[in-house]
Structures are given as C-alpha cells and as structure tokens.
Scaffold this active site. Structure first.
Site, PDB file in Angstrom:
ATOM      1  N   ASP A  83      -7.496  63.206  80.458  1.00 35.24           N
ATOM      2  CA  ASP A  83      -7.404  62.992  79.014  1.00 35.24           C
ATOM      3  C   ASP A  83      -8.667  63.491  78.322  1.00 35.24           C
ATOM      4  OD1 ASP A  83      -5.089  61.826  79.692  1.00 35.24           O
ATOM      5  OD2 ASP A  83      -5.551  59.823  78.900  1.00 35.24           O
ATOM      6  N   ALA A  84      -9.812  63.262  78.969  1.00 34.86           N
ATOM      7  CA  ALA A  84     -11.080  63.655  78.357  1.00 34.86           C
ATOM      8  C   ALA A  84     -11.162  65.167  78.194  1.00 34.86           C
ATOM      9  CB  ALA A  84     -12.241  63.159  79.197  1.00 34.86           C
ATOM     10  N   GLU A  85     -10.688  65.888  79.218  1.00 33.73           N
ATOM     11  CA  GLU A  85     -10.711  67.355  79.114  1.00 33.73           C
ATOM     12  C   GLU A  85      -9.771  67.827  78.005  1.00 33.73           C
ATOM     13  OE1 GLU A  85     -11.208  69.246  83.443  1.00 33.73           O
ATOM     14  OE2 GLU A  85      -9.983  67.436  83.432  1.00 33.73           O
ATOM     15  N   TYR A  86      -8.624  67.168  77.942  1.00 35.60           N
ATOM     16  CA  TYR A  86      -7.663  67.509  76.894  1.00 35.60           C
ATOM     17  C   TYR A  86      -8.292  67.266  75.513  1.00 35.60           C
ATOM     18  CZ  TYR A  86      -3.414  67.312  74.067  1.00 35.60           C
ATOM     19  OH  TYR A  86      -2.469  67.519  73.092  1.00 35.60           O
ATOM     20  N   ASP A  87      -8.930  66.105  75.370  1.00 35.86           N
ATOM     21  CA  ASP A  87      -9.557  65.761  74.093  1.00 35.86           C
ATOM     22  C   ASP A  87     -10.628  66.773  73.710  1.00 35.86           C
ATOM     23  OD1 ASP A  87      -7.960  63.584  73.934  1.00 35.86           O
ATOM     24  OD2 ASP A  87      -9.480  62.143  74.611  1.00 35.86           O
ATOM     25  N   GLU A  95      25.614  62.010  81.014  1.00 42.99           N
ATOM     26  CA  GLU A  95      24.205  61.837  80.629  1.00 42.99           C
ATOM     27  C   GLU A  95      23.965  60.360  80.361  1.00 42.99           C
ATOM     28  OE1 GLU A  95      23.307  64.505  77.173  1.00 42.99           O
ATOM     29  OE2 GLU A  95      25.283  65.262  77.700  1.00 42.99           O
ATOM     30  N   LYS A  97      22.938  57.301  78.192  1.00 38.41           N
ATOM     31  CA  LYS A  97      22.972  57.059  76.748  1.00 38.41           C
ATOM     32  C   LYS A  97      21.709  56.283  76.374  1.00 38.41           C
ATOM     33  CE  LYS A  97      26.084  55.286  73.164  1.00 38.41           C
ATOM     34  NZ  LYS A  97      25.028  54.818  72.325  1.00 38.41           N
ATOM     35  N   ASP A 133      18.918  54.529  74.168  1.00 36.98           N
ATOM     36  CA  ASP A 133      19.095  53.691  72.992  1.00 36.98           C
ATOM     37  C   ASP A 133      17.995  53.949  71.972  1.00 36.98           C
ATOM     38  OD1 ASP A 133      20.420  51.939  71.482  1.00 36.98           O
ATOM     39  OD2 ASP A 133      19.809  50.135  72.570  1.00 36.98           O
ATOM     40  N   GLU A 147      17.934  62.423  70.898  1.00 40.69           N
ATOM     41  CA  GLU A 147      17.617  61.027  70.638  1.00 40.69           C
ATOM     42  C   GLU A 147      16.108  60.803  70.560  1.00 40.69           C
ATOM     43  OE1 GLU A 147      20.367  59.531  70.164  1.00 40.69           O
ATOM     44  OE2 GLU A 147      20.053  57.370  70.367  1.00 40.69           O
ATOM     45  N   TYR A 159      20.079  66.673  73.424  1.00 42.61           N
ATOM     46  CA  TYR A 159      21.318  66.858  74.171  1.00 42.61           C
ATOM     47  C   TYR A 159      22.270  67.873  73.555  1.00 42.61           C
ATOM     48  CZ  TYR A 159      22.067  62.816  71.116  1.00 42.61           C
ATOM     49  OH  TYR A 159      22.063  61.943  70.056  1.00 42.61           O
ATOM     50  N   LYS A 210      29.998  52.127  77.512  1.00 37.48           N
ATOM     51  CA  LYS A 210      28.967  51.139  77.177  1.00 37.48           C
ATOM     52  C   LYS A 210      28.831  50.108  78.285  1.00 37.48           C
ATOM     53  CE  LYS A 210      27.737  51.533  72.703  1.00 37.48           C
ATOM     54  NZ  LYS A 210      27.562  50.693  71.714  1.00 37.48           N
ATOM     55  N   CYS A 247       8.720  18.604  57.235  1.00 31.89           N
ATOM     56  CA  CYS A 247       8.128  19.725  57.970  1.00 31.89           C
ATOM     57  C   CYS A 247       7.417  19.210  59.222  1.00 31.89           C
ATOM     58  CB  CYS A 247       7.147  20.466  57.077  1.00 31.89           C
ATOM     59  SG  CYS A 247       6.211  21.725  57.961  1.00 31.89           S
ATOM     60  N   CYS A 297       3.391  19.827  58.539  1.00 30.94           N
ATOM     61  CA  CYS A 297       2.607  19.133  57.518  1.00 30.94           C
ATOM     62  C   CYS A 297       3.249  17.828  57.065  1.00 30.94           C
ATOM     63  CB  CYS A 297       2.382  20.037  56.308  1.00 30.94           C
ATOM     64  SG  CYS A 297       3.878  20.320  55.356  1.00 30.94           S
ATOM     65  N   CYS A 330      10.110  24.462  54.280  1.00 29.90           N
ATOM     66  CA  CYS A 330       9.051  23.545  53.895  1.00 29.90           C
ATOM     67  C   CYS A 330       8.554  24.037  52.542  1.00 29.90           C
ATOM     68  CB  CYS A 330       7.924  23.607  54.928  1.00 29.90           C
ATOM     69  SG  CYS A 330       6.405  22.869  54.322  1.00 29.90           S
ATOM     70  N   CYS A 388       1.151  24.003  53.132  1.00 29.53           N
ATOM     71  CA  CYS A 388       1.441  23.684  54.530  1.00 29.53           C
ATOM     72  C   CYS A 388       0.591  24.583  55.430  1.00 29.53           C
ATOM     73  CB  CYS A 388       2.922  23.898  54.815  1.00 29.53           C
ATOM     74  SG  CYS A 388       3.319  23.783  56.572  1.00 29.53           S
TER      75      CYS A 388
HETATM   76  S1  IVH Z   1      26.297  62.883  71.900  1.00 25.75           S
HETATM   77  C1  IVH Z   1      29.234  63.748  68.385  1.00 25.75           C
HETATM   78  N1  IVH Z   1      24.677  62.338  73.921  1.00 25.75           N
HETATM   79  O1  IVH Z   1      24.642  57.586  71.063  1.00 25.75           O
HETATM   80  C2  IVH Z   1      28.444  63.351  69.577  1.00 25.75           C
HETATM   81  N2  IVH Z   1      24.694  60.835  72.087  1.00 25.75           N
HETATM   82  O2  IVH Z   1      27.289  56.496  70.283  1.00 25.75           O
HETATM   83  C3  IVH Z   1      27.159  62.727  69.259  1.00 25.75           C
HETATM   84  N3  IVH Z   1      23.148  58.972  72.256  1.00 25.75           N
HETATM   85  O3  IVH Z   1      24.724  58.823  67.761  1.00 25.75           O
HETATM   86  C4  IVH Z   1      26.347  62.135  70.299  1.00 25.75           C
HETATM   87  N4  IVH Z   1      22.307  59.525  74.214  1.00 25.75           N
HETATM   88  O4  IVH Z   1      22.428  58.425  68.878  1.00 25.75           O
HETATM   89  C5  IVH Z   1      25.130  61.946  72.715  1.00 25.75           C
HETATM   90  N5  IVH Z   1      23.279  62.003  75.741  1.00 25.75           N
HETATM   91  C6  IVH Z   1      23.728  61.601  74.547  1.00 25.75           C
HETATM   92  C7  IVH Z   1      23.239  60.440  73.893  1.00 25.75           C
HETATM   93  C8  IVH Z   1      23.763  60.096  72.661  1.00 25.75           C
HETATM   94  C9  IVH Z   1      22.267  58.660  73.214  1.00 25.75           C
HETATM   95  C10 IVH Z   1      23.375  58.193  71.021  1.00 25.75           C
HETATM   96  C11 IVH Z   1      23.356  59.015  69.762  1.00 25.75           C
HETATM   97  C12 IVH Z   1      24.728  58.896  69.166  1.00 25.75           C
HETATM   98  C13 IVH Z   1      25.244  57.638  69.796  1.00 25.75           C
HETATM   99  C14 IVH Z   1      26.760  57.715  69.906  1.00 25.75           C
END
Ligand code: IVH
Length: 662
Positions: free
Chosen positions: A33-37, A113, A115, A117, A171, A223, A311, A403, A406, A421, A426
């Site tokens: 990190d130091a070299e990068y900095d 792939e 998914k 979050d 994402e 993606y 899901k 409360c 208090c 409250c 308080c």
């Molecule tokens: S494809 C029209 N691929 O999940 C197709 N979505 O429930 C659009 N997400 O709005 C999405 N990983 O925010 C796709 N490998 C992935 C994903 C992905 C996460 C999220 C994305 C999307 C939501 C759909």
C-alpha cells in the site's frame, strides 16, 4: 520539460491503473500500500503542477471531487428491467419448462451467476474512457452518479480494445467487511447503522458528496455488455468473458450449464456455501446463453422470459425470548427489543431482535418465555417472524407508562405506532441527540464518543446540545480518560465544527425524517436556515423529495419553543446558517464538452455558453461522440436527433443548472 512531465504522468497513470486492477479486480497486489501511495502522491503532485494535463480518467480522480447539488436524471439506452423470481426448485423447473417449450425443441444452455445483493448501475464508456454512470432508477430513467461511480476502484476508468461506445450494466455492492467496518464506525459515532449491505451501498452511491462515496469502498460487478442498448456478443457467456478481458471485475463464480439439472446443482452448491462468500448473495440468476434465443423468447412487460432469479429462502431459526427491554431513541421513541437465547442463524450469532413497537408485539402475540422463529435476511437486526410455541411460564410484556430512563411521561400520539418520552430533558434523548450531532457526516466532532457523552450527561455538564459550545477546559480535564491534551483536542474539534456547512447543521438538529440527503436538498433549495424555519408545509414541499410527512415534521420541529431556543443558541455559537456560495472557478465542468440546441427557458445561448465556460466546460457547435452533454431547449432539432443516435446524454436547462451546481 513539459513533455517530460507529460511522459511521467502517462507512465504513472498506467502503472497505477495496473496496480488498481491487480488489487481491486484480481485481489493479487504486487506492491505494498505504501508503494502504491507513493506513486499516487507523485502523480498528484505532477498533476497539480500541470493542470493542463488533468484528465477525468486519471487514477487521482477516484478520491471524489466537489459536492453536487442534486442528481441529473438520465434516460437509459434501453430499459433496465427486473427479473421474475423462482422461490423454490419447482418454480425454477417451471421456468425451464416454459423456456424449452418456447424454444420448440432447440438446444439451449444457461449461464448461472450469483445474485449479488446491491443495486444495479449502468456505466458508459466512450473511446475506452469511462464517461457516465446511471443508477437503475425506475428502469427507464435513472440518476447520473458519474462522479460517485468514479470512486469505485474496481470500475475501470479506462479500458483497452473495447468497442468505441459501449455500456456495462452490473451490480454495485458493499462486501461484508466494508459493510461491517462502516457500521462499526457509524456505531462509534452514534449514527444510525445501515440495516444491510444493500441499503448501505445504495446510500453510498446516491450521496451528494463523492468523497463520502470514496470512503465507503464500493465494488462493481458487471453482468451485461451492451452497444446501443443491445447485447454486444452472440452469447451471454462470451460477454462475461469479454468484460473480464476488458479489465472488469466479473464474478468468477459463474457456470455455463447444459440444462436445468446443472443449474439446480449450481443453486444448491452456493446455497450451502453462501455464508463463506465475502459478500451477501440472495440467490442465483440464470440466463439463456444464446442472444438469438434470448431475442426469440423476448420480454413480458416487466421482465425477460429468458432469465430468472432463483431466490434463496431467508435464514430462520427458533430460539427463546428471555426478556423484552425498552430502548429510548433520540426522538424519545420507545423501542421494545427482544433479548434472545443466543442462536446461530446462517453463521451469525443472534442475541437480540427488534420488536418495533407494541402493535407488532400484539400482532405476533409474543410473550417473555416463548419460543419464536427469528429471521435474518441480510439485515443487521434480525426480526421475530412468529411464535413457534408459547413458553410454559410465559409472561406478557407491557410497554411502560413512563420512560424507563427518566421516569417521565410517555405518550402515544394518534396515528403513531411508537410511544414517546416527551421529557425533552430526558438523559436518554439528550445522549442520543448529542451523539447524533457530533457524529461523522454531521458535525464531525472527533472525540465525542459514547463514553464521554455518558459522563457529560450524567454529570449534567450538558442540558442541551448547544452547551458543548460553552465548554471550558477546566470542566473537561477531570473527566475519566480525559487529560489536558485530549481536552484541548476536543475543544479544538468543537470549535472547528462551527465551520461545518449548512446542510450538516440542518442534519445535526435531528429533525425527524431529515437525514443527510434531505438536509442537503433543503439547504440548496432554501439557502439558509431561517428560510427553512419560516417556510410552511406547502413551501417546504417545493423542495425535491420533500413530501407531506417530512414537511410536517420540519414545521413541527420549528413550532417548538425549545427547538427555537436551541437554534438561537447555535446561531450565537457561530454555526453556519447560510449556504456558502460555491466557487465558480475550479471547474465543476472541467473536461466536459457541451452542445446547445433549441431555446432554453431562462437564458440565451450566449449566457449559457458563458456560464459553462466559467465553470471550465467547453461549448462546441456540432454533436459528436466526444460531446459530453447536449443541452436541449424548446424546438431542438437535428442536433437532438444526432445526440440520441450517438447515445450522447441529453439534459435540459435544469439539468445544466444542476451540473453547474446551481
Ligand atoms: S440481470 C433484465 N444478473 O438482481 C435483467 N441481475 O432481481 C436484469 N442482480 O435488478 C438483471 N446479480 O440488481 C442480473 N448476475 C446478475 C445479478 C442481478 C444481481 C440484481 C440486479 C437486478 C435484480 C433482479
């Protein structure tokens, strides 16, 4: 001399880009990190000495530039729709059956792939350079978050060998570590924690100060690779490989599946291992691989027929409610919290769950001693889903009439779920108010943590937040963990907070529903605290994103004598009650090229040109791929058409004013 600097700058940028890639995309750093900095420092120095060589795709631009006043709305090249869900294996197989039938016997494959979050974002590149990022928004129109996205280290600012104009969709996420670190920091500062990484990522990307985004360590996993809103490659698998070759951080945990059996296996494998991943996932996304077959399958009104989101179920466990205690928040709200027999829920030990309020307790029918089902869905605070079995010696919980801190009066106003409250003195409320006031992102008073605030409140050194501005050194030195040195430091930090800008002051007041973002919007709309104080509900709602609930809360806040007193004392303390006028030079528009077309509502073309140039931008006569924005007014003609065909973003006068920071 000049060319030497230029050469060195180019070399440094290339080097830094390579190390960024190694570190943030491949997770295989070659230097410390130091070299990068050190390399970064050298580049920064050279760029400061040669402002004419500045470039928006330089690695130095990741730190986050000047704050924005709002986000410009931008239409997507093609809609960013959502996905249909499959909630169990049966539904996943139903999806596959539909695909098979619609494809009439042809062979097909799926790309599976993870998914992740987070929130989806489109990133646009022109001639290999990152030029614009847009949030999903409502799918048709999103918000321009270019400056914030620039701070995401795994998002390349420049790529080699891509198509001249392309778009990446993917994402934005916050990994577990970054999320925990952020929440820990917020907790130390008495700030409200983010409930889950998704909220934290969304909040970080949509904040008006890019430097805050930069500090949050977001990550970007693409993606889709599109040109003119359409897939670039013949198969989805190939797009992912192409993205990876371009230097993007494509999730390596993907699989090309010959059929539904392999897909189901992929889903199951990752469900079993999801807790070991460094980021949260909520399922698996499956897409038909061939783009020709995707086209044949087409779309419903809201989702593609060629993809599905499988899901994962929320993680649930059973445990016993050992007690129910009440916490008092900044606004005086009493929140019942279930203390649980510690239980492991998907890898995390849970010992508390919020019960929100008494209505929720009644709805659940939960009593102390009961065995309940609790659920964690990526959220920090788990929730109680239902009572599994009543306890043998269960005893009901009653919300206290006074409360718990208090002993003051507690009321429940009509239409409100929470009891509050109402004792404005308080200690619990005071404590939370001070912690909020001093927290980072608000008045930023370093050293004003929980341990100190507890002593201040207990010792009656503060009765109102404003008291902190009257602290004397002698009052502080005798406190625990406080020597002369730290007392002086604290006093200096308190003093420095007087210069925090208006949005922070508004946020610091702790008006219900007025957080960082709303405070910024209010400051920009009204320009001064007194104007906000005097505004009625209708006037307040003229501000973007301020609805009746927020407006009502603001009016109520300033309707209270005690709050008005607080405001006056803060004024006397010298806090910023007016919005600073932003520097016009220094260039909000540096590096951007504009084309004006049509008649703008409030300025002539000359005036618009003058203002763009004053902010460092350039105005040219014809639209090309190099144009950053076309500003279109009434009766815009061929230039508008051209912009659309080239995919150049089009904004109106309001959009321009926003870019100008006005
Ligand atoms: S494809 C029209 N691929 O999940 C197709 N979505 O429930 C659009 N997400 O709005 C999405 N990983 O925010 C796709 N490998 C992935 C994903 C992905 C996460 C999220 C994305 C999307 C939501 C759909």
């Amino acid at each position: 001399m000049g060319t030497e600097a230029k050469k060195r700058i180019e070399t440094l940028r290339d080097e830094l880009r390579r190390h960024e890639y190694l570190y943030y995309v491949l997770d295989q750093p070659e230097i410390s990190d130091a070299e990068y900095d050190a390399l970064m420092r050298e580049l920064k120095q050279l760029e400061t000495g040669h402002p004419e060589l500045a470039s928006p795709d330089s690695p130095t631009q990741r730190v986050g530039g000047a704050p924005r006043e709002g986000f410009v709305k931008v239409r997507h090249s093609s809609p960013m729709l959502s996905l249909d869900n499959a909630l169990n294996e049966g539904e996943l197989r139903d999806f596959d059956r539909r695909v098979r039938e619609l494809l009439g016997g042809a062979e097909y494959r799926y790309v599976a792939e993870l998914k992740m979050d987070g929130l989806s974002m489109a990133a646009h590149y022109r001639d290999g350079v990152f030029v614009q990022a847009i949030t999903r928004g409502d799918g048709e129109v999103g918000e321009d978050v270019t400056e914030n996205a620039r701070t995401i280290r795994s998002l390349p600012l420049r790529v080699k060998d891509g198509p001249p104009l392309f778009e990446v969709r993917g994402e934005v996420i916050l990994n577990r570590k970054a999320f925990e670190r952020l929440n820990l920091e917020r907790d130390e500062q008495g700030l409200k924690q983010f409930a889950n990484p998704r909220n934290a990522a969304a909040g970080s990307l949509r904040i008006l100060e890019p430097s805050v985004t930069a500090s949050r360590r977001l990550d970007y996993y693409p993606y889709f690779l599109l040109v003119n809103g359409e897939p670039y490659c013949k198969t989805h698998w190939e797009s992912l490989d192409t993205l990876q070759a371009l230097g993007f951080k494509v999730n390596p945990k993907r699989r090309l599946c010959a059929g539904v059996e392999e897909l189901v296996a992929f889903c199951q494998e990752w469900e079993a291992q999801r807790e070991e991943l460094p980021y949260e996932i909520d399922g698996v996304v499956a897409k038909v691989d061939s783009i020709a077959q995707q086209r044949a399958l087409g779309w419903t009104a809201k989702a593609p027929r060629w993809a599905i989101a499988f899901k994962y179920p929320a993680r649930q466990e059973a445990t016993v409610v050992e007690n129910i205690e009440v916490q008092v928040g900044r606004t005086g709200a009493l929140t019942p919290v279930a203390h649980l027999k510690p239980v492991n829920v998907g890898g995390v030990t849970v010992s508390r769950a919020t019960l929100h309020n008494e209505d929720e307790i009644a709805r659940l029918g939960v009593e102390i001693g009961d065995t309940v089902i609790i659920e964690r869905s990526g959220d920090v605070i788990p929730k109680v889903v239902r009572v599994k079995s009543p306890g043998a010696d269960r005893r009901p919980f009653r919300m206290p009439e006074t409360c718990p801190v208090c002993g003051g009066h507690v009321v429940r106003e009509e239409g409100e779920a929470a009891r509050r409250c109402i004792n404005t003195n308080c200690p619990a409320r005071l404590r939370e108010s001070i912690l909020h006031f001093a927290s980072r992102g608000v008045m930023d008073i370093d050293g004003m943590g929980e341990a100190l605030v507890d002593q201040l409140v207990a010792g009656k050194l503060v009765q109102s937040v404003a008291d902190i501005y009257n602290f004397k050194r002698e009052q502080l030195v005798d406190l625990e963990h406080m020597g002369r040195k730290s007392a002086d430091k604290l006093l200096a930090n308190i003093d420095a907070s007087r210069r925090e800008p208006l949005p922070r002051v508004i946020c610091a007041l702790g008006i219900r529903f007025v957080g960082e973002r709303t405070a910024e919007i209010l400051a920009n709309t009204f320009g001064g605290l007194d104007k906000i104080r005097k505004a009625d509900i209708e006037a307040l709602q003229q501000a973007e994103e301020v609805g009746p609930k927020v407006a009502q809360s603001i009016v109520e806040f300033f309707g209270e004598e005690r709050n008005l007193k607080l405001v006056e004392r803060l004024r006397e303390a010298g806090l910023q009650f007016e919005q600073e006028v932003r520097r016009k030079t220094g260039g909000a528009l540096t590096g951007l090229t504009f084309v004006l077309t049509g008649t703008l509502p409030s300025m002539t073309r000359e005036q618009a040109t003058e203002r763009i140039e004053a902010a460092g931008g350039k105005v040219t006569g014809s639209v090309s791929k190099k144009t950053s924005y076309v500003v279109a007014g009434a009766e815009a003609g061929s230039k508008l058409q051209k912009a659309k065909s080239l995919g150049v973003p089009v904004i109106d006068e309001v959009g321009l004013l926003r870019l100008l920071g006005e």
